[in-house]
Write a protein that holds these residues in place. Structure first.
Motif, PDB file in Angstrom:
ATOM      1  N   ARG A 140       0.820  -1.221   0.000  1.00  0.00           N
ATOM      2  CA  ARG A 140       0.000   0.000   0.000  1.00  0.00           C
ATOM      3  C   ARG A 140       0.850   1.265   0.000  1.00  0.00           C
ATOM      4  O   ARG A 140       0.317   2.367  -0.119  1.00  0.00           O
ATOM      5  CB  ARG A 140      -0.971  -0.025   1.183  1.00  0.00           C
ATOM      6  CG  ARG A 140      -2.070  -1.045   0.965  1.00  0.00           C
ATOM      7  CD  ARG A 140      -3.157  -0.992   2.011  1.00  0.00           C
ATOM      8  NE  ARG A 140      -4.027  -2.148   1.856  1.00  0.00           N
ATOM      9  CZ  ARG A 140      -4.116  -3.129   2.727  1.00  0.00           C
ATOM     10  NH1 ARG A 140      -3.400  -3.110   3.834  1.00  0.00           N
ATOM     11  NH2 ARG A 140      -4.929  -4.151   2.510  1.00  0.00           N
ATOM     12  N   LEU A 149      -6.121  -0.353  -6.266  1.00  0.00           N
ATOM     13  CA  LEU A 149      -6.904  -1.132  -5.298  1.00  0.00           C
ATOM     14  C   LEU A 149      -8.168  -0.402  -4.850  1.00  0.00           C
ATOM     15  O   LEU A 149      -9.116  -1.027  -4.379  1.00  0.00           O
ATOM     16  CB  LEU A 149      -6.047  -1.478  -4.072  1.00  0.00           C
ATOM     17  CG  LEU A 149      -4.938  -2.500  -4.292  1.00  0.00           C
ATOM     18  CD1 LEU A 149      -4.056  -2.629  -3.060  1.00  0.00           C
ATOM     19  CD2 LEU A 149      -5.520  -3.867  -4.660  1.00  0.00           C
ATOM     20  N   ARG A 177      -9.096  -7.663   0.490  1.00  0.00           N
ATOM     21  CA  ARG A 177     -10.120  -6.615   0.500  1.00  0.00           C
ATOM     22  C   ARG A 177     -11.519  -7.221   0.369  1.00  0.00           C
ATOM     23  O   ARG A 177     -12.450  -6.835   1.077  1.00  0.00           O
ATOM     24  CB  ARG A 177      -9.868  -5.628  -0.638  1.00  0.00           C
ATOM     25  CG  ARG A 177     -10.678  -4.360  -0.482  1.00  0.00           C
ATOM     26  CD  ARG A 177     -10.593  -3.489  -1.682  1.00  0.00           C
ATOM     27  NE  ARG A 177     -11.337  -4.063  -2.789  1.00  0.00           N
ATOM     28  CZ  ARG A 177     -11.237  -3.637  -4.042  1.00  0.00           C
ATOM     29  NH1 ARG A 177     -10.408  -2.681  -4.360  1.00  0.00           N
ATOM     30  NH2 ARG A 177     -11.958  -4.193  -4.993  1.00  0.00           N
ATOM     31  N   THR A 181     -14.922  -6.768   2.553  1.00  0.00           N
ATOM     32  CA  THR A 181     -16.146  -6.142   2.027  1.00  0.00           C
ATOM     33  C   THR A 181     -17.306  -7.133   1.922  1.00  0.00           C
ATOM     34  O   THR A 181     -18.459  -6.721   1.896  1.00  0.00           O
ATOM     35  CB  THR A 181     -15.915  -5.485   0.651  1.00  0.00           C
ATOM     36  OG1 THR A 181     -15.463  -6.489  -0.264  1.00  0.00           O
ATOM     37  CG2 THR A 181     -14.896  -4.379   0.733  1.00  0.00           C
TER      38      THR A 181
END
Lengths: 486, 121
Positions: A140, A149, A177, A181
């Motif tokens: 990141r 992303l 991720r 989610t």
């Protein structure tokens, strides 16, 4: 920032033009060749493993890139955690002069990924989780990947997909991720995860296959299954779990992931009112998860057991388990929120205690971005207000819950909360508003048919709406039948 | 910095501006040029020489289109990646053609790196 002595960025067209003019027609030196960098990397690795501190010079970045390439080219079974740990710590401890392009972070990402892959193959759960965290944290730092992303995968062009998805740490980040989610915005997750699954499956051979790609396929299939289940499509969820089993089953170490799929399947039984099935099977799942050391999944299993106890009327035992989980480590914010919701529900006979738990859960939910948890909390807050007799406040919270579920595209749960809202509106004497809410909810409930045993209650309610006269017992019956699913 | 002497253009367009000093050129070399060459080399598996040409080409694109007020670093990385991927793709396609059609392909007119590279657009 990459800046000159005056602090201005060097990345301006005028400075780049200066560079191009200055170097036109010349062969600018490019440092070590890849072959010499690899030779020196090999020597460096021997020195580092002997505990020697390597010399720092201008060639070091190339040598470190070559070192990471050597690790990447080794077979996962021969990559030792100790060696990678040494290389990783060395790079982390470097004060890298002018690292404006984040090379140190790139190297750490690639090393951590190799260590993660090795843990997947040789099975070490806590190390696997640690390397995953380190890999994603360094990844990141790369602004370009971070921006990629942030985009839903179904919205980017095939050319951009190819550019990013060929990079396996990026795939790992996408899977991680989706795993978050799927419990927050399931509808969007289903769309995105199906796109990603299709892409990986169609490129599997071309990009070299391997344990890590099999894991990604299995993990994305689990994300689709979980989100689909949240949307009330249980048969589709089950078939995605079969797909996940198919991929996980081919891994060098399959059992941990198969145990996790078994846990997901059990959650499905809980959702369709079969708490007793959960209680019969959960012990064996616990044993399997304990054997492979999956502590986070053990917390989920304990939460499921507590939920099944609650659903089968054993509320004291359920409360005890929920309270244990409330303070446990390895509990994600989303799960903590669910635990607090359950505690509040069980203790709803004491509205002050329930309200305190809801307030605490609202604080937790603010640290996440979970529409699903927020919607459930609004719903519970509404029920507490209703039970206190504050019907205006209750209607307000129910509406907030409906809107949040709609935002998360969870139409069935939005419809269910409309039924609760209609109930509160009837109590408040607002019959016409109640009929409007039921009329909005019915088409969704009739279409989706999340549970087979609600057909009769729906038919009765449809009759009431047609006659424009709601009967509270009919509404209450449907509410009761839908409740365990929520 | 260079194997030959750097040639600073002190005339023509922008002649009234003082071009980058040797110190600044050296800073640019270490903090911009080399990291991008290493990226093209190790991420895209190019030789150092090919990586150098890719980065210099990326700079040519940047002169026209870079926006220093946005995120020029991320933008430049993307241009380098894009050019490197295109170059790799063409190289693979060429080796497939060579395998299929034999030596004639290798001696075909457009075989230098610059000729087979796609335009920066």
């Amino acid at each position: 920032m990459i800046a000159d002595a005056k602090g201005e960025t060097l990345l301006r067209s005028i400075t780049i033009k200066d560079w191009v003019d200055a170097t036109a027609g010349t062969k600018v030196k490019v440092g070590l060749t890849t072959e010499s960098a690899r030779e020196r990397a090999f020597r460096l690795s021997v020195e580092m493993l002997d505990g020697k501190r390597p010399d720092l010079n201008d060639d070091l970045p190339d040598v470190l890139h070559a070192l990471v390439s050597l690790v990447e080219e080794s077979s996962p079974s021969s990559v030792t955690g100790g060696a990678v740990e040494k290389y990783y710590s060395f790079i982390e401890g470097l004060s890298w002069v002018s690292d404006g392009f984040g090379e140190a972070a790139t190297l750490k990402t690639r090393l951590a990924y190799q260590a993660w892959k090795s843990c997947l193959r040789n099975w070490d759960y806590s190390a696997l989780k640690r390397w995953e965290r380190l890999c994603l944290a360094s990844l990141r730092c790369d602004q370009v990947i971070k921006e990629f992303l942030a985009l839903p995968i179904d919205t980017v062009s095939d050319q951009i997909r190819r550019r990013f998805l060929l990079d396996r740490p990026t795939l790992l980040a996408l899977c991680a991720r989706l795993a978050v989610t799927r419990n927050r915005v399931p509808s969007a997750t289903v769309t995105e995860a199906k796109e990603l699954y299709g892409w990986i499956a169609s490129h599997f051979e071309m990009i070299g296959g391997g344990d890590d790609l099999l894991y990604f396929l299995g993990e994305v299939a689990v994300s689709i299954a979980v989100s689909t289940r949240h949307l009330g499509h249980f048969a589709a969820a089950d078939s995605w779990l079969v797909t996940a089993e198919h991929h996980f089953g081919k891994l060098s170490v399959a059992e941990p992931w198969l145990a996790r799929v078994a846990l997901c399947r059990l959650v499905g039984f809980y959702d369709v009112h079969q708490g007793h099935v959960v209680l019969n099977a959960i012990d064996s799942i616990d044993v399997r998860l304990e054997r492979v050391g999956m502590v986070e999944e053990l917390c989920l299993a304990k939460h499921l057991r507590a939920g099944a106890l609650k659903a089968t009327g054993r509320t004291d035992e359920a409360l005890r388990l929920f309270e244990e989980l409330r303070g446990a480590a390895h509990v994600s914010p989303d799960l903590r929120c669910q635990i607090l919701l359950n505690i509040a529900e069980i203790q709803s006979f004491d509205l002050d205690v329930a309200e305190r738990a809801v307030r605490e859960a609202f604080e937790v939910v603010q640290t996440t971005d979970s529409a699903m948890s927020r919607a459930s909390l609004f719903c519970l807050a509404a029920e507490i207000s209703r039970d206190r007799g504050d019907l205006t406040e209750a209607a307000k919270h129910f509406r907030a819950s409906v809107e949040t579920y709609q935002y998360a595209e969870m139409s069935v749960l939005a419809a269910y909360v409309r039924v609760l809202l209609a109930d509160a509106l009837l109590l408040a004497g607002r019959d016409r508003d109640a009929i409007a809410e039921v009329a909005a909810a019915l088409p969704v409930l009739e279409r989706e048919r999340v549970l087979p045993d609600i057909a009769h209650a729906l038919a009765l309610l449809r009759k009431c709406v047609d006659q424009k006269r709601l009967e509270p017992p009919v509404l209450a019956r449907l509410r009761q039948q839908l409740r365990p699913w929520q | 910095v260079s194997e030959g002497a750097p040639r600073v253009n002190r005339g023509g367009e922008g002649a009234d501006r003082i071009p980058m000093s040797d110190h600044e050129l050296s800073l640019f070399y270490r903090s911009v040029f080399l990291p991008l060459v290493r990226r093209a080399t190790w991420k895209h598996h190019l030789s150092k020489e090919d990586a150098r040409d890719i980065v210099q080409d990326a700079f040519l694109v940047a002169i026209q289109r870079i926006d220093a007020t946005g995120n020029p670093k991320a933008w430049l990385i993307q241009v380098v990646d894009h050019l490197a991927i295109n170059y790799q793709r063409k190289r693979i396609r060429r080796s497939l053609l060579t395998a299929k059609w034999g030596q004639r392909c290798e001696t075909a007119p457009s075989e230098s790196l610059r000729d087979i590279r796609e335009s920066p657009e």
